[in-house]
Design a protein around this motif. Structure first.
Motif, PDB file in Angstrom:
ATOM      1  N   SER A  81       0.800  -1.220   0.000  1.00  0.00           N
ATOM      2  CA  SER A  81       0.000   0.000   0.000  1.00  0.00           C
ATOM      3  C   SER A  81       0.832   1.269   0.000  1.00  0.00           C
ATOM      4  O   SER A  81       0.276   2.357  -0.111  1.00  0.00           O
ATOM      5  CB  SER A  81      -0.914   0.016   1.226  1.00  0.00           C
ATOM      6  N   GLY A  82       2.118   1.138   0.173  1.00  0.00           N
ATOM      7  CA  GLY A  82       2.954   2.327   0.280  1.00  0.00           C
ATOM      8  C   GLY A  82       2.799   3.020   1.626  1.00  0.00           C
ATOM      9  O   GLY A  82       3.162   4.168   1.780  1.00  0.00           O
ATOM     10  N   GLY A  83       2.232   2.333   2.601  1.00  0.00           N
ATOM     11  CA  GLY A  83       2.068   2.883   3.941  1.00  0.00           C
ATOM     12  C   GLY A  83       0.784   3.641   4.172  1.00  0.00           C
ATOM     13  O   GLY A  83       0.518   4.082   5.275  1.00  0.00           O
ATOM     14  N   ASN A  84      -0.030   3.820   3.139  1.00  0.00           N
ATOM     15  CA  ASN A  84      -1.289   4.559   3.308  1.00  0.00           C
ATOM     16  C   ASN A  84      -2.461   3.593   3.209  1.00  0.00           C
ATOM     17  O   ASN A  84      -2.842   3.176   2.118  1.00  0.00           O
ATOM     18  CB  ASN A  84      -1.418   5.658   2.270  1.00  0.00           C
ATOM     19  N   MET A  85      -3.042   3.267   4.362  1.00  0.00           N
ATOM     20  CA  MET A  85      -4.146   2.306   4.417  1.00  0.00           C
ATOM     21  C   MET A  85      -5.481   2.986   4.726  1.00  0.00           C
ATOM     22  O   MET A  85      -6.453   2.312   5.019  1.00  0.00           O
ATOM     23  CB  MET A  85      -3.846   1.253   5.498  1.00  0.00           C
ATOM     24  N   LEU A  86      -5.548   4.290   4.645  1.00  0.00           N
ATOM     25  CA  LEU A  86      -6.754   5.018   5.061  1.00  0.00           C
ATOM     26  C   LEU A  86      -7.999   4.646   4.274  1.00  0.00           C
ATOM     27  O   LEU A  86      -9.095   4.643   4.820  1.00  0.00           O
ATOM     28  CB  LEU A  86      -6.540   6.528   4.921  1.00  0.00           C
ATOM     29  N   TYR A  87      -7.865   4.322   3.004  1.00  0.00           N
ATOM     30  CA  TYR A  87      -9.041   4.190   2.141  1.00  0.00           C
ATOM     31  C   TYR A  87      -9.327   2.755   1.702  1.00  0.00           C
ATOM     32  O   TYR A  87     -10.025   2.540   0.725  1.00  0.00           O
ATOM     33  CB  TYR A  87      -8.889   5.098   0.923  1.00  0.00           C
ATOM     34  N   GLU A  88      -8.838   1.794   2.437  1.00  0.00           N
ATOM     35  CA  GLU A  88      -9.038   0.384   2.097  1.00  0.00           C
ATOM     36  C   GLU A  88     -10.276  -0.175   2.805  1.00  0.00           C
ATOM     37  O   GLU A  88     -10.199  -1.087   3.617  1.00  0.00           O
ATOM     38  CB  GLU A  88      -7.792  -0.427   2.459  1.00  0.00           C
ATOM     39  N   ARG A  89     -11.445   0.391   2.512  1.00  0.00           N
ATOM     40  CA  ARG A  89     -12.689   0.038   3.200  1.00  0.00           C
ATOM     41  C   ARG A  89     -13.004  -1.455   3.128  1.00  0.00           C
ATOM     42  O   ARG A  89     -13.322  -2.075   4.126  1.00  0.00           O
ATOM     43  CB  ARG A  89     -13.867   0.825   2.653  1.00  0.00           C
ATOM     44  N   SER A  90     -12.917  -2.039   1.961  1.00  0.00           N
ATOM     45  CA  SER A  90     -13.288  -3.451   1.825  1.00  0.00           C
ATOM     46  C   SER A  90     -12.354  -4.342   2.653  1.00  0.00           C
ATOM     47  O   SER A  90     -12.799  -5.310   3.272  1.00  0.00           O
ATOM     48  CB  SER A  90     -13.289  -3.876   0.363  1.00  0.00           C
ATOM     49  N   PHE A  91     -11.067  -3.998   2.676  1.00  0.00           N
ATOM     50  CA  PHE A  91     -10.136  -4.773   3.488  1.00  0.00           C
ATOM     51  C   PHE A  91     -10.479  -4.665   4.975  1.00  0.00           C
ATOM     52  O   PHE A  91     -10.536  -5.675   5.678  1.00  0.00           O
ATOM     53  CB  PHE A  91      -8.689  -4.315   3.258  1.00  0.00           C
ATOM     54  N   PHE A  92     -10.722  -3.458   5.450  1.00  0.00           N
ATOM     55  CA  PHE A  92     -10.989  -3.283   6.880  1.00  0.00           C
ATOM     56  C   PHE A  92     -12.337  -3.865   7.294  1.00  0.00           C
ATOM     57  O   PHE A  92     -12.471  -4.395   8.397  1.00  0.00           O
ATOM     58  CB  PHE A  92     -10.881  -1.809   7.283  1.00  0.00           C
ATOM     59  N   ALA A  93     -13.320  -3.799   6.409  1.00  0.00           N
ATOM     60  CA  ALA A  93     -14.606  -4.430   6.717  1.00  0.00           C
ATOM     61  C   ALA A  93     -14.430  -5.947   6.832  1.00  0.00           C
ATOM     62  O   ALA A  93     -14.963  -6.579   7.749  1.00  0.00           O
ATOM     63  CB  ALA A  93     -15.635  -4.083   5.649  1.00  0.00           C
ATOM     64  N   SER A  94     -13.649  -6.535   5.926  1.00  0.00           N
ATOM     65  CA  SER A  94     -13.380  -7.969   5.979  1.00  0.00           C
ATOM     66  C   SER A  94     -12.550  -8.341   7.197  1.00  0.00           C
ATOM     67  O   SER A  94     -12.811  -9.349   7.858  1.00  0.00           O
ATOM     68  CB  SER A  94     -12.643  -8.417   4.715  1.00  0.00           C
ATOM     69  N   LEU A  95     -11.550  -7.533   7.495  1.00  0.00           N
ATOM     70  CA  LEU A  95     -10.706  -7.788   8.668  1.00  0.00           C
ATOM     71  C   LEU A  95     -11.521  -7.726   9.953  1.00  0.00           C
ATOM     72  O   LEU A  95     -11.409  -8.605  10.815  1.00  0.00           O
ATOM     73  CB  LEU A  95      -9.562  -6.778   8.722  1.00  0.00           C
ATOM     74  N   THR A  96     -12.360  -6.711  10.068  1.00  0.00           N
ATOM     75  CA  THR A  96     -13.214  -6.576  11.250  1.00  0.00           C
ATOM     76  C   THR A  96     -14.128  -7.782  11.395  1.00  0.00           C
ATOM     77  O   THR A  96     -14.249  -8.353  12.481  1.00  0.00           O
ATOM     78  CB  THR A  96     -14.054  -5.281  11.152  1.00  0.00           C
ATOM     79  N   HIS A  97     -14.733  -8.189  10.305  1.00  0.00           N
ATOM     80  CA  HIS A  97     -15.630  -9.349  10.323  1.00  0.00           C
ATOM     81  C   HIS A  97     -14.872 -10.608  10.758  1.00  0.00           C
ATOM     82  O   HIS A  97     -15.362 -11.390  11.573  1.00  0.00           O
ATOM     83  CB  HIS A  97     -16.256  -9.535   8.944  1.00  0.00           C
ATOM     84  N   ALA A  98     -13.674 -10.810  10.216  1.00  0.00           N
ATOM     85  CA  ALA A  98     -12.881 -11.991  10.563  1.00  0.00           C
ATOM     86  C   ALA A  98     -12.479 -11.977  12.032  1.00  0.00           C
ATOM     87  O   ALA A  98     -12.573 -12.996  12.725  1.00  0.00           O
ATOM     88  CB  ALA A  98     -11.640 -12.068   9.677  1.00  0.00           C
ATOM     89  N   LEU A  99     -12.041 -10.830  12.531  1.00  0.00           N
ATOM     90  CA  LEU A  99     -11.620 -10.744  13.931  1.00  0.00           C
ATOM     91  C   LEU A  99     -12.788 -10.917  14.891  1.00  0.00           C
ATOM     92  O   LEU A  99     -12.634 -11.507  15.964  1.00  0.00           O
ATOM     93  CB  LEU A  99     -10.920  -9.408  14.196  1.00  0.00           C
ATOM     94  N   LEU A 100     -13.961 -10.432  14.508  1.00  0.00           N
ATOM     95  CA  LEU A 100     -15.117 -10.548  15.394  1.00  0.00           C
ATOM     96  C   LEU A 100     -15.676 -11.968  15.445  1.00  0.00           C
ATOM     97  O   LEU A 100     -16.401 -12.308  16.373  1.00  0.00           O
ATOM     98  CB  LEU A 100     -16.200  -9.557  14.984  1.00  0.00           C
ATOM     99  N   LYS A 101     -15.317 -12.811  14.479  1.00  0.00           N
ATOM    100  CA  LYS A 101     -15.749 -14.207  14.535  1.00  0.00           C
ATOM    101  C   LYS A 101     -15.119 -14.947  15.714  1.00  0.00           C
ATOM    102  O   LYS A 101     -15.651 -15.939  16.171  1.00  0.00           O
ATOM    103  CB  LYS A 101     -15.401 -14.931  13.237  1.00  0.00           C
ATOM    104  N   TYR A 102     -13.975 -14.468  16.188  1.00  0.00           N
ATOM    105  CA  TYR A 102     -13.324 -15.099  17.326  1.00  0.00           C
ATOM    106  C   TYR A 102     -14.067 -14.827  18.634  1.00  0.00           C
ATOM    107  O   TYR A 102     -13.853 -15.519  19.612  1.00  0.00           O
ATOM    108  CB  TYR A 102     -11.881 -14.620  17.472  1.00  0.00           C
ATOM    109  N   LYS A 103     -14.896 -13.791  18.623  1.00  0.00           N
ATOM    110  CA  LYS A 103     -15.632 -13.353  19.810  1.00  0.00           C
ATOM    111  C   LYS A 103     -14.678 -13.216  20.983  1.00  0.00           C
ATOM    112  O   LYS A 103     -13.668 -12.559  20.877  1.00  0.00           O
ATOM    113  CB  LYS A 103     -16.789 -14.283  20.104  1.00  0.00           C
TER     114      LYS A 103
END
Length: 110
Positions: A30-52
């Protein structure tokens, strides 16, 4: 990357070792700029929340620290840009979900 973080493809014990490697790869891509990666962060959040509640506080702190570092981009013109970014939105969502699972967000975390 997100697929590998999901329960069943990984386990919560290995996440503290896997996540920093994923972060290093993402920062290179990403070149260090991850501010606008909405789909990645939505997927990451969903994956992390599955662990409860199985997700350890150390792993949660690792993810939190990484996201805070991504929010501290010096090349951004204004704080408003950061506060209105998809990264900030997904980070706040993740913190809210974790707090509803009993993982309190304490001032020392931020």
């Amino acid at each position: 990357f997100v697929n590998l973080l999901q329960p069943g493809n990984s386990n919560e014990a290995s996440l503290p070792h896997q996540f920093p490697r994923f972060v290093a790869a993402l920062e290179q891509l990403s070149g260090g700029n991850m501010l606008y990666e909405r789909s990645f962060f939505a997927s990451l959040t969903h994956a992390l929340l599955k662990y409860k509640s199985k997700l350890s506080h150390g792993t949660r702190d690792l993810v939190t620290g990484c996201m805070i570092d991504w929010l501290k981009i010096e090349r951004v013109d204004s704080r408003k840009t950061v506060l209105c970014s998809p990264l900030h939105e997904c980070f706040m969502n993740l913190l809210n979900e974790w707090s509803s699972l009993g993982n309190l967000v304490l001032p020392k975390d931020l």
